[in-house]
Design a protein around this motif. Structure first.
Motif, short mmCIF file in Angstrom:
data_model
loop_
_atom_site.label_atom_id
_atom_site.label_comp_id
_atom_site.label_asym_id
_atom_site.label_seq_id
_atom_site.Cartn_x
_atom_site.Cartn_y
_atom_site.Cartn_z
N PRO A 219 0.81 -1.23 0.00
CA PRO A 219 0.00 0.00 0.00
C PRO A 219 0.84 1.28 0.00
O PRO A 219 1.75 1.43 0.81
CB PRO A 219 -0.81 -0.12 1.30
N LYS A 220 0.51 2.17 -0.91
CA LYS A 220 1.15 3.48 -0.95
C LYS A 220 0.44 4.47 -0.03
O LYS A 220 1.00 5.50 0.33
CB LYS A 220 1.16 4.01 -2.38
N ARG A 221 -0.82 4.15 0.31
CA ARG A 221 -1.57 4.99 1.25
C ARG A 221 -2.28 4.11 2.26
O ARG A 221 -2.77 3.03 1.93
CB ARG A 221 -2.62 5.83 0.52
N LEU A 222 -2.31 4.57 3.50
CA LEU A 222 -3.10 3.93 4.55
C LEU A 222 -4.06 4.98 5.10
O LEU A 222 -3.62 6.03 5.60
CB LEU A 222 -2.22 3.40 5.68
N ILE A 223 -5.35 4.70 4.98
CA ILE A 223 -6.38 5.63 5.47
C ILE A 223 -7.18 4.90 6.55
O ILE A 223 -7.76 3.84 6.29
CB ILE A 223 -7.32 6.06 4.33
N VAL A 224 -7.18 5.45 7.74
CA VAL A 224 -7.87 4.83 8.87
C VAL A 224 -9.10 5.66 9.21
O VAL A 224 -8.98 6.85 9.54
CB VAL A 224 -6.96 4.72 10.10
N PHE A 225 -10.27 5.05 9.13
CA PHE A 225 -11.50 5.71 9.56
C PHE A 225 -11.82 5.21 10.97
O PHE A 225 -12.09 4.03 11.17
CB PHE A 225 -12.65 5.39 8.60
N VAL A 226 -11.78 6.14 11.92
CA VAL A 226 -12.05 5.80 13.32
C VAL A 226 -13.49 6.16 13.63
O VAL A 226 -13.93 7.29 13.40
CB VAL A 226 -11.10 6.56 14.27
N LEU A 227 -14.23 5.20 14.17
CA LEU A 227 -15.65 5.39 14.44
C LEU A 227 -15.88 5.75 15.90
O LEU A 227 -15.38 5.07 16.80
CB LEU A 227 -16.43 4.11 14.09
N VAL A 228 -16.65 6.82 16.13
CA VAL A 228 -16.94 7.28 17.49
C VAL A 228 -18.45 7.42 17.68
O VAL A 228 -19.20 7.53 16.70
CB VAL A 228 -16.25 8.62 17.80
#
Length: 239
Positions: A219-228
């Motif tokens: 992966p050239k990009r890591l995008i983390v969506f954190v749920l709250v």
């Protein structure tokens, strides 16, 4: 006795003589320093974002109630990815992402699942998948790391091959330290998968002249969506 056995016996005898009758004592492990790290959720999120940013990772906080649609809108606006790999429909994450391939959110992607042996579609995985979306087992605020436990529905290649890796992290599983993950998740008692993954940022290497470079493999990009939760949305600047 063979020559090999003779050599090993001499090594053993020499070690025994060096130690004498008193066997070496292994000191007790001390984890009290790590156990003292206790941050509130907003502080953990801030630490996680800062640590991820240092290794080129991207963190976006979304409310748990509306995250799939808002994530899809963000991806449509911020990436050129059209061919997406997701967990199967019977998976919890797969169910939440079903509108991706049903066109319910005003954008249509080419979506497929990891539903065949790698030998039969290896070329497609490596050449025709732009982005993969996976769940996560946990997050570590102190180091900005993700813990992934690969399963038949989410094999490890989902997070190691596509150019963009999107990871969904529930804030309730964002821990202070790796030590806390081990303790709360009870890894010693419950066992671990064959390939547990710790991921901190996109792929990187320093093989060439010890210069750190990102996106060289995997992966050239890591995008983390954190749920709250909704009540935490304003505190954590969630859209």
């Amino acid at each position: 006795m063979s020559a090999r056995d003779t050599i090993l016996q001499r090594l053993f005898d020499g070690r025994t003589e060096a130690l004498g009758e008193t066997q070496a004592q292994v000191p007790a492990s001390q984890f009290h320093v790590l156990a003292q790290v206790k941050m509130s959720l907003p502080a953990r999120l801030q630490a996680f974002q800062q640590a991820m940013a240092k290794v080129e990772g991207e963190v976006i906080v979304l409310t748990r109630a509306q995250w799939p649609q808002k994530m899809a809108a963000w991806l449509a606006d911020h990436t050129q990815a059209q061919r997406i790999l997701v967990p199967p429909a019977h998976h919890v994450l797969g169910q939440a992402l079903a509108p991706l391939w049903q066109g319910q959110w005003g954008h249509t992607w080419q979506v497929r699942t990891y539903d065949a042996p790698i030998e039969t579609w290896q070329a497609e995985l490596f050449n025709e998948v732009d982005l993969a979306i996976t769940s996560t087992r946990a997050g570590i605020a102190q180091t900005g790391s993700l813990v992934l436990w690969p399963t038949p529905e989410e094999p490890r290649l989902m997070s190691l091959v596509p150019p963009i890796h999107v990871a969904i992290l529930d804030s309730q599983r964002l821990y202070n330290t790796f030590y806390e993950v081990l303790q709360v998740e009870a890894w010693a008692q419950q066992g671990m998968p064959t390939n547990a993954l710790l991921i901190s940022g996109p792929s990187k290497t320093a093989d060439i002249e010890q210069t750190l470079a990102y996106g060289v493999h995997g992966p050239k990009r890591l995008i983390v969506f954190v749920l709250v939760d909704e009540e935490m949305a304003e505190v954590c600047d969630a859209p």
